[in-house]
Design a protein around this motif. Structure first.
Motif, PDB file in Angstrom:
ATOM      1  N   ASP A  93      13.495   3.328  -2.323  1.00  0.00           N
ATOM      2  CA  ASP A  93      13.674   3.839  -3.685  1.00  0.00           C
ATOM      3  C   ASP A  93      12.516   4.751  -4.090  1.00  0.00           C
ATOM      4  N   ALA A  94      11.299   4.387  -3.682  1.00  0.00           N
ATOM      5  CA  ALA A  94      10.145   5.230  -4.011  1.00  0.00           C
ATOM      6  C   ALA A  94      10.212   6.574  -3.284  1.00  0.00           C
ATOM      7  N   ILE A  95      10.702   6.575  -2.052  1.00  0.00           N
ATOM      8  CA  ILE A  95      10.835   7.835  -1.309  1.00  0.00           C
ATOM      9  C   ILE A  95      11.900   8.718  -1.954  1.00  0.00           C
ATOM     10  N   VAL A  96      13.024   8.113  -2.359  1.00  0.00           N
ATOM     11  CA  VAL A  96      14.070   8.891  -3.033  1.00  0.00           C
ATOM     12  C   VAL A  96      13.532   9.511  -4.320  1.00  0.00           C
ATOM     13  N   ALA A  97      12.764   8.744  -5.086  1.00  0.00           N
ATOM     14  CA  ALA A  97      12.178   9.272  -6.320  1.00  0.00           C
ATOM     15  C   ALA A  97      11.224  10.426  -6.037  1.00  0.00           C
ATOM     16  N   ASN A  98      10.457  10.340  -4.951  1.00  0.00           N
ATOM     17  CA  ASN A  98       9.547  11.431  -4.594  1.00  0.00           C
ATOM     18  C   ASN A  98      10.313  12.675  -4.166  1.00  0.00           C
ATOM     19  N   PHE A  99      11.406  12.500  -3.415  1.00  0.00           N
ATOM     20  CA  PHE A  99      12.221  13.657  -3.038  1.00  0.00           C
ATOM     21  C   PHE A  99      12.820  14.327  -4.270  1.00  0.00           C
ATOM     22  N   LEU A 100      13.190  13.526  -5.243  1.00  0.00           N
ATOM     23  CA  LEU A 100      13.711  14.091  -6.487  1.00  0.00           C
ATOM     24  C   LEU A 100      12.643  14.930  -7.194  1.00  0.00           C
ATOM     25  N   SER A 142       0.828  -1.206   0.000  1.00  0.00           N
ATOM     26  CA  SER A 142       0.000   0.000   0.000  1.00  0.00           C
ATOM     27  C   SER A 142       0.864   1.258   0.000  1.00  0.00           C
ATOM     28  N   GLN A 143       1.954   1.223   0.745  1.00  0.00           N
ATOM     29  CA  GLN A 143       2.862   2.369   0.765  1.00  0.00           C
ATOM     30  C   GLN A 143       3.467   2.625  -0.609  1.00  0.00           C
ATOM     31  N   ILE A 144       3.896   1.559  -1.286  1.00  0.00           N
ATOM     32  CA  ILE A 144       4.509   1.714  -2.611  1.00  0.00           C
ATOM     33  C   ILE A 144       3.491   2.231  -3.616  1.00  0.00           C
ATOM     34  N   ALA A 145       2.271   1.715  -3.556  1.00  0.00           N
ATOM     35  CA  ALA A 145       1.229   2.179  -4.479  1.00  0.00           C
ATOM     36  C   ALA A 145       0.938   3.668  -4.276  1.00  0.00           C
ATOM     37  N   ALA A 146       0.854   4.085  -3.015  1.00  0.00           N
ATOM     38  CA  ALA A 146       0.582   5.496  -2.736  1.00  0.00           C
ATOM     39  C   ALA A 146       1.757   6.388  -3.134  1.00  0.00           C
ATOM     40  N   LEU A 147       2.993   5.926  -2.876  1.00  0.00           N
ATOM     41  CA  LEU A 147       4.171   6.733  -3.198  1.00  0.00           C
ATOM     42  C   LEU A 147       4.301   6.971  -4.703  1.00  0.00           C
ATOM     43  N   TYR A 148       4.113   5.926  -5.482  1.00  0.00           N
ATOM     44  CA  TYR A 148       4.260   6.099  -6.932  1.00  0.00           C
ATOM     45  C   TYR A 148       3.066   6.831  -7.537  1.00  0.00           C
ATOM     46  N   ALA A 149       1.902   6.723  -6.919  1.00  0.00           N
ATOM     47  CA  ALA A 149       0.768   7.530  -7.376  1.00  0.00           C
ATOM     48  C   ALA A 149       1.041   9.014  -7.136  1.00  0.00           C
ATOM     49  N   LEU A 150       1.594   9.350  -5.970  1.00  0.00           N
ATOM     50  CA  LEU A 150       1.965  10.743  -5.695  1.00  0.00           C
ATOM     51  C   LEU A 150       3.081  11.216  -6.627  1.00  0.00           C
ATOM     52  N   LEU A 151       4.017  10.323  -6.913  1.00  0.00           N
ATOM     53  CA  LEU A 151       5.111  10.683  -7.819  1.00  0.00           C
ATOM     54  C   LEU A 151       4.582  11.051  -9.201  1.00  0.00           C
ATOM     55  N   ASN A 152       3.672  10.232  -9.729  1.00  0.00           N
ATOM     56  CA  ASN A 152       3.122  10.508 -11.057  1.00  0.00           C
ATOM     57  C   ASN A 152       2.225  11.744 -11.066  1.00  0.00           C
ATOM     58  N   LEU A 153       1.532  11.999  -9.983  1.00  0.00           N
ATOM     59  CA  LEU A 153       0.700  13.198  -9.918  1.00  0.00           C
ATOM     60  C   LEU A 153       1.530  14.479  -9.980  1.00  0.00           C
ATOM     61  N   GLY A 154       2.754  14.431  -9.503  1.00  0.00           N
ATOM     62  CA  GLY A 154       3.601  15.627  -9.486  1.00  0.00           C
ATOM     63  C   GLY A 154       4.443  15.829 -10.717  1.00  0.00           C
ATOM     64  N   ILE A 155       4.439  14.880 -11.652  1.00  0.00           N
ATOM     65  CA  ILE A 155       5.277  15.002 -12.844  1.00  0.00           C
ATOM     66  C   ILE A 155       4.776  16.159 -13.703  1.00  0.00           C
ATOM     67  N   GLY A 156       5.633  17.146 -13.922  1.00  0.00           N
ATOM     68  CA  GLY A 156       5.288  18.265 -14.788  1.00  0.00           C
ATOM     69  C   GLY A 156       4.160  19.137 -14.283  1.00  0.00           C
ATOM     70  N   ASN A 157       3.854  19.090 -12.999  1.00  0.00           N
ATOM     71  CA  ASN A 157       2.749  19.884 -12.456  1.00  0.00           C
ATOM     72  C   ASN A 157       3.203  20.495 -11.135  1.00  0.00           C
ATOM     73  N   ASP A 158       3.564  21.772 -11.171  1.00  0.00           N
ATOM     74  CA  ASP A 158       4.068  22.434  -9.967  1.00  0.00           C
ATOM     75  C   ASP A 158       2.988  22.597  -8.902  1.00  0.00           C
ATOM     76  N   GLN A 159       1.757  22.792  -9.318  1.00  0.00           N
ATOM     77  CA  GLN A 159       0.678  22.935  -8.332  1.00  0.00           C
ATOM     78  C   GLN A 159       0.498  21.655  -7.533  1.00  0.00           C
ATOM     79  N   ASN A 160       0.576  20.520  -8.208  1.00  0.00           N
ATOM     80  CA  ASN A 160       0.450  19.247  -7.486  1.00  0.00           C
ATOM     81  C   ASN A 160       1.647  19.013  -6.571  1.00  0.00           C
TER      82      ASN A 160
END
Length: 509
Positions: free
Chosen positions: A236-243, A189-207
């Motif tokens: 790895d998912a947390i590092v990607a989100n920090f990036l 569940s943590q991995i699913a939520a982390l990568y969903a948040l990661l994709n929501l922020g791609i190219g979208n500063d408001q997100n």
């Protein structure tokens, strides 16, 4: 007074009365005689109506004269019906245009209809997609963890390559329930939520800003600092989100002050030997983003990152990224101090200047050394001891345009510094000589001053000449090593003469 002719309908004889009519009822004649036709024209002309009405009536009379006779009436017709029928405008049927040009008008109509049908279908499709996204958000808000995990996985897939879905889902309130899922103990569940948040922020500063505002950074650090260490996939998912989140300027100070930098440095050290690991590159890029903000430099210095980066410069896979981080760090006094006290920092940076196969690394290393040479005399001395002069001379000839300019600036700083040192030494001797009483004319005094100044200039030229000779000799040794010549190789007398006769004019100042 003009006499008006009365338009008496009863005086117009249309024909003989039929046996079946009575009173003022008359039947239609089959054809007009010449006299009756002239009579109708005369009555129409003498009518008190307008000229426009007369012209219309004349046309109707001519049309009635030339058209074929109507069939015999089946029933009696009143004079009013006859007049009504004669006064009604004749409706002519428009000829139907046959499709010409191989049916192009029909094809155009078909295309228009097709576009309307497609627009309707597209609108229907968008409405259905919006309803589906609303149902997805409702599933994220359910209490069952399984439903939330499945919904998060669905959000991850939808937002991977679709910018519109990222905007729509964020507006529907997807981010808060996804951030809340980071408190679950299930790693899937943590991995699913982390990568969903990661994709929501791609190219979208408001997100990106909304994710940080929802508390995602602190929940990620809570996962890292928990007694049960997270799995490698979660890290790895947390590092990607920090990036991704650190790409936004307003998020840089928040992430840097939250304690994410030590975690990124730790991850970088753990994955140091795994050159092909994506998390290693993500951690380096995240640290680069954070180093852009000057407020994060103290946190970087506290994490003992600089010595690690300097020692890792031999790895060509990450060297340019490391030099980019050091280029940001050197902009602050704390960063310059951290680089100068790092073991073997200057010899390693000077060696990077000789990487002819990596112009980007040469440019970044020359920038770091140029900034440090301008700021501290002690650093300049350390550079000279590391043999920077020969490397700079070679860089001014073989490097890129940017590297050549930076190398020339460093040489200029070193030359001025050397000149000041020689002037200081000579100043001590001249002060002792000038303190003695001097006798003679003012001309003699002026001549002595000129001699002292010439002596100072000659000493500066000698110092620069010696510097050039040392550089050329160092380059000759390097060429010998590269050519795999014997170590006891002795240059020819002609080469020695060229080296001895070199002057400061050979310097690219």
């Amino acid at each position: 007074m003009a006499k008006y002719h009365r338009n008496d309908v009863g005086s117009v004889v249309l024909g003989r009365p039929s046996p079946t009519t009575s009173g003022n009822h008359f039947g239609l004649c089959t054809a007009f005689s010449a006299a009756s036709f002239r009579r109708k024209i005369f009555d129409a002309m003498s009518c008190g109506s307008s000229s426009r009405h007369r012209q219309q009536l004349m046309q109707e009379m001519i049309y009635d004269a030339v058209r074929p006779p109507p069939p015999p009436p089946t029933s009696t017709t009143t004079i009013r019906s006859v007049l009504k029928q004669s006064n009604e405008p004749i409706k002519t049927k428009r000829p139907v245009k046959n499709s010409i040009n191989n049916g192009k008008p029909d094809k155009l109509a078909d295309l228009l209809n097709l576009e309307e049908a497609e627009s309707d279908a597209e609108t229907t499709k968008k409405v259905q997609a919006l309803e589906g996204l609303k149902r997805l958000v409702k599933e994220l808000q359910m209490e069952k963890e399984e439903n939330k995990r499945a919904a998060a996985s669905r959000v991850r897939l939808l937002t991977k390559d679709d910018p519109e879905s990222r905007v729509t889902l964020a507006m529907l309130g997807t981010i808060p329930p996804l951030v809340a899922m980071l408190d679950f103990e299930d790693s899937n569940s943590q991995i699913a939520a982390l990568y969903a948040l990661l994709n929501l922020g791609i190219g979208n500063d408001q997100n990106k800003a909304a994710i940080v505002k929802a508390g995602a950074v602190h929940k990620m650090l809570k996962l890292i600092e928990s007694p049960n260490e997270p799995s490698q996939a979660v890290s790895d998912a947390i590092v990607a989100n920090f990036l991704g989140l650190s790409a936004l300027d307003s998020n840089k100070p928040i992430i840097g002050s939250s304690g994410a930098i030590p975690f990124l440095v730790k991850t970088l050290k753990i994955l140091d030997k795994q050159s092909g690991c994506q998390a290693r590159h993500d951690a380096l890029r995240a640290l680069y983003n954070l180093s852009i903000s000057p407020s994060n430099i103290p946190f970087i210095m506290e994490s003992d990152l600089i010595p690690f980066l300097v020692n890792a410069l031999g790895d060509m896979d990450v060297s340019e990224r490391i030099l980019s981080i050091l280029s940001n760090v050197v902009s602050t006094p704390e960063g310059r101090k951290g680089i100068s006290i790092a073991p073997e920092a200057f010899p390693i940076l000077v060696d990077v200047l000789n990487w002819t196969d990596s112009p980007g690394c040469q440019e970044k290393a020359s920038y770091i050394l140029m900034v440090m040479a301008h700021k501290a005399y002690r650093d300049r001395q350390a550079m000279i001891e590391a043999g920077i002069v020969s490397s700079l001379l070679e860089l001014t000839l073989l490097g890129s345009m940017l590297a050549q300019k930076r190398a020339s600036r460093i040489l200029e700083v070193l030359r001025v510094d050397k000149g000041k040192q020689v002037s200081g030494n000579l100043g001590g001797n001249t002060s002792a000589a000038v303190s003695a009483p001097i006798y003679g004319s003012s001309a003699n005094q002026y001549g002595k001053d000129c001699l002292v100044e010439e002596g100072m200039m000659s000493e500066e030229k000698k110092a620069v000449k010696l510097l050039v000779q040392q550089s050329l000799q160092h380059n000759m040794k390097r060429i010998v090593n590269r050519a795999n010549l014997p170590q006891d190789f002795v240059p020819s007398e002609h080469l020695k003469s060229l080296t001895a006769s070199s002057t400061s004019k050979s310097l690219p100042f």
